[in-house]
Design an enzyme around this catalytic site. Structure first.
Site, short mmCIF file in Angstrom:
data_model
loop_
_atom_site.label_atom_id
_atom_site.label_comp_id
_atom_site.label_asym_id
_atom_site.label_seq_id
_atom_site.Cartn_x
_atom_site.Cartn_y
_atom_site.Cartn_z
N GLY A 190 0.81 -1.21 0.00
CA GLY A 190 0.00 0.00 0.00
C GLY A 190 0.84 1.26 0.00
O GLY A 190 0.66 2.14 0.83
N ALA A 191 1.77 1.34 -0.97
CA ALA A 191 2.73 2.46 -0.97
C ALA A 191 2.43 3.47 -2.06
O ALA A 191 3.26 4.33 -2.36
CB ALA A 191 4.15 1.93 -1.11
N SER A 192 1.25 3.40 -2.66
CA SER A 192 0.91 4.37 -3.70
C SER A 192 0.53 5.72 -3.13
O SER A 192 0.56 6.73 -3.82
CB SER A 192 -0.24 3.83 -4.56
OG SER A 192 -1.33 3.44 -3.75
N VAL A 201 -2.95 -7.63 -1.58
CA VAL A 201 -2.23 -8.28 -0.48
C VAL A 201 -3.06 -9.35 0.23
O VAL A 201 -2.53 -10.11 1.03
CB VAL A 201 -1.72 -7.26 0.56
CG1 VAL A 201 -0.60 -6.42 -0.01
CG2 VAL A 201 -2.86 -6.40 1.11
N ASN A 218 1.55 -2.57 5.54
CA ASN A 218 0.94 -1.24 5.71
C ASN A 218 -0.44 -1.11 5.07
O ASN A 218 -1.24 -0.29 5.51
CB ASN A 218 1.91 -0.20 5.10
CG ASN A 218 1.28 1.16 4.97
OD1 ASN A 218 1.17 1.91 5.95
ND2 ASN A 218 0.82 1.51 3.76
N SER A 250 -1.87 0.60 15.00
CA SER A 250 -2.56 1.87 15.25
C SER A 250 -2.70 2.07 16.75
O SER A 250 -2.83 1.09 17.51
CB SER A 250 -3.95 1.86 14.62
OG SER A 250 -4.68 2.99 15.05
N TYR A 274 -12.03 -2.68 13.15
CA TYR A 274 -10.68 -2.17 12.91
C TYR A 274 -9.81 -2.33 14.16
O TYR A 274 -8.67 -2.79 14.08
CB TYR A 274 -10.78 -0.70 12.49
CG TYR A 274 -9.48 0.00 12.18
CD1 TYR A 274 -8.80 -0.21 10.99
CD2 TYR A 274 -8.94 0.93 13.08
CE1 TYR A 274 -7.62 0.47 10.70
CE2 TYR A 274 -7.77 1.62 12.80
CZ TYR A 274 -7.11 1.38 11.61
OH TYR A 274 -5.94 2.06 11.33
N VAL A 275 -10.38 -1.98 15.31
CA VAL A 275 -9.62 -2.06 16.56
C VAL A 275 -9.20 -3.51 16.83
O VAL A 275 -8.04 -3.79 17.19
CB VAL A 275 -10.45 -1.51 17.74
CG1 VAL A 275 -9.75 -1.79 19.07
CG2 VAL A 275 -10.68 -0.01 17.59
N ILE A 297 -3.08 10.51 11.63
CA ILE A 297 -2.20 11.31 10.78
C ILE A 297 -2.93 11.56 9.47
O ILE A 297 -3.12 10.64 8.67
CB ILE A 297 -0.86 10.57 10.57
CG1 ILE A 297 -0.18 10.44 11.94
CG2 ILE A 297 -0.01 11.29 9.53
CD1 ILE A 297 1.20 9.93 11.94
N1 LIG Z 1 -3.45 7.71 8.54
C1 LIG Z 1 -3.74 7.47 9.80
O1 LIG Z 1 -4.26 8.32 10.53
C2 LIG Z 1 -3.42 6.13 10.39
C3 LIG Z 1 -3.47 6.01 11.79
C4 LIG Z 1 -3.17 4.79 12.36
C5 LIG Z 1 -2.82 3.72 11.57
N2 LIG Z 1 -2.81 3.85 10.23
C6 LIG Z 1 -2.45 2.68 9.42
O2 LIG Z 1 -1.46 3.05 8.49
C7 LIG Z 1 -1.60 2.24 7.32
C8 LIG Z 1 -1.70 3.14 6.10
O3 LIG Z 1 -2.87 3.94 6.23
P1 LIG Z 1 -3.09 5.26 5.35
O4 LIG Z 1 -3.90 6.16 6.18
O5 LIG Z 1 -1.81 5.71 4.79
O6 LIG Z 1 -4.03 4.66 4.19
P2 LIG Z 1 -4.33 5.20 2.70
O7 LIG Z 1 -3.77 6.55 2.48
O8 LIG Z 1 -5.80 4.98 2.51
O9 LIG Z 1 -3.52 4.19 1.77
C9 LIG Z 1 -3.90 2.85 1.70
C10 LIG Z 1 -2.94 2.13 0.78
O10 LIG Z 1 -3.29 0.73 0.77
C11 LIG Z 1 -3.38 0.31 -0.57
N3 LIG Z 1 -4.31 -0.80 -0.72
C12 LIG Z 1 -5.65 -0.81 -0.51
N4 LIG Z 1 -6.14 -2.06 -0.71
C13 LIG Z 1 -5.08 -2.83 -1.05
C14 LIG Z 1 -4.94 -4.20 -1.39
N5 LIG Z 1 -5.99 -5.04 -1.34
N6 LIG Z 1 -3.71 -4.66 -1.73
C15 LIG Z 1 -2.64 -3.82 -1.77
N7 LIG Z 1 -2.71 -2.53 -1.44
C16 LIG Z 1 -3.92 -2.03 -1.09
C17 LIG Z 1 -3.82 1.53 -1.35
O11 LIG Z 1 -3.44 1.36 -2.70
P3 LIG Z 1 -4.35 1.83 -3.95
O12 LIG Z 1 -4.65 3.28 -3.72
O13 LIG Z 1 -3.48 1.53 -5.10
O14 LIG Z 1 -5.59 0.97 -3.90
C18 LIG Z 1 -3.02 2.62 -0.65
O15 LIG Z 1 -1.72 2.71 -1.18
C19 LIG Z 1 -2.82 1.35 7.55
O16 LIG Z 1 -2.42 0.11 8.03
C20 LIG Z 1 -3.59 2.13 8.60
O17 LIG Z 1 -4.43 1.29 9.36
C21 LIG Z 1 -3.09 5.03 9.61
#
Ligand SMILES: NC(=O)c1ccc[n+]([C@@H]2O[C@H](COP(=O)([O-])OP(=O)(O)OC[C@H]3O[C@@H](n4cnc5c(N)ncnc54)[C@H](OP(=O)(O)O)[C@@H]3O)[C@@H](O)[C@H]2O)c1
Length: 248
Positions: free
Chosen positions: A12-14, A64, A90, A143, A156-157, A189
């Site tokens: 999920g690094a896009s 994934v 991620n 998280s 989610y929790v 974040i």
């Molecule tokens: N941001 C926060 O506040 C926060 C807080 C706590 C924890 N987290 C954790 O941090 C991590 C990243 O979160 P984020 O907020 O950065 O999310 P995000 O911006 O929504 O990004 C999600 C990423 O996951 C990819 N993805 C979705 N479905 C997928 C699949 N089936 N296979 C492979 N890739 C997939 C997406 O790719 P595409 O766009 O190509 O589909 C995207 O690159 C997560 O585990 C989240 O629970 C985030």
């Protein structure tokens, strides 16, 4: 301490935190596989930014949650860069918030697919090579909600709390091969999917955080880069909160 070049796979690094983690690991000198599902253009933009800065990166589409696609992801990473030494679990899908009465079991299964099944599949696919190498870094993005227990967020929790269990069990299991397993637990974040969140909600969260602000993706990326480095080789089974002190 010298830092050998490593191959890292960031799921999920896009976009979002994964993108920042990929950029940061590349800056540390690692060859980075930028995994994505739907956002090919964004994934290629991450790769371009890394290459422009002199790093090595490759975008690979794979769901994934799918064993065959994860196998193909690891095969492609291995063919181009060598077997993955660093795994960053991620990727996330939608994260529903609602009272328990409105959840279906499928909602729970969806979260477990991202946060338990996906790490299991990718780790299984990469583990034999890490054991042969006698070196590995497995980093789960958890998280703070696992500590906070946020209401109306139980699917989610629960899945994020399960990641803590994976971290501890795998730390003991893979330790003999010098494979470390740690979890980074971000606070809230803001990333693109939070666009449109009322400012009042952001302010309300930030004012309860000891550092009185929200973090940025680079904060999480820095913690991941540290845990991936040679210097962190005696740290395993740990959960590192990156949330301005919102949990102790
Ligand atoms: N941001 C926060 O506040 C926060 C807080 C706590 C924890 N987290 C954790 O941090 C991590 C990243 O979160 P984020 O907020 O950065 O999310 P995000 O911006 O929504 O990004 C999600 C990423 O996951 C990819 N993805 C979705 N479905 C997928 C699949 N089936 N296979 C492979 N890739 C997939 C997406 O790719 P595409 O766009 O190509 O589909 C995207 O690159 C997560 O585990 C989240 O629970 C985030």
């Amino acid at each position: 301490m010298s830092t050998p070049l490593r191959t890292a796979v960031v799921t999920g690094a896009s976009q979002g935190l994964g993108r920042a983690i990929a950029l940061r690991l590349a800056r540390a000198g690692h060859r980075v596989v930028v995994n994505y599902l739907a956002s090919a253009t964004a994934a290629e933009a991450t790769v371009s930014e890394i290459r422009t800065a002199g790093g090595a990166a490759l975008a690979v589409r794979a769901d994934v949650r799918d064993s065959a696609q994860v196998g193909a992801l690891v095969a492609e990473a291995t063919r181009v860069f060598g077997a993955p030494d660093i795994l960053v679990h991620n990727a996330t899908g939608p994260q529903p918030m609602k009272p328990l009465e409105h959840y279906t079991w499928t909602d729970f299964q969806d979260q477990l697919d991202f946060f338990v099944k996906a790490p299991v599949l990718l780790t299984q696919a990469a583990l034999a090579a890490q054991k042969r190498a006698g070196w590995g870094r497995i980093i789960l993005i958890g998280s703070e909600v696992a500590d906070l227990g946020n209401a109306q967020f139980s699917a989610y929790v629960a899945a994020k709390a399960a990641m803590v269990g994976l971290t501890r069990a795998w730390a003991r299991e893979f330790g003999p091969w010098q494979i470390t397993v740690n979890l980074v637990a971000p606070g809230w974040i803001p990333v693109a999917r939070h666009t449109g969140t009322p400012q009042a909600a952001l302010d309300h969260y930030a004012q309860a955080v000891p550092l009185q602000r929200q973090g940025v993706p680079a904060d999480v990326a820095g913690a991941v880069a540290f845990l991936a480095a040679e210097e962190a080789g005696f740290i395993t089974g740990q959960c590192l909160s990156v949330n301005g002190g919102n949990t102790f």
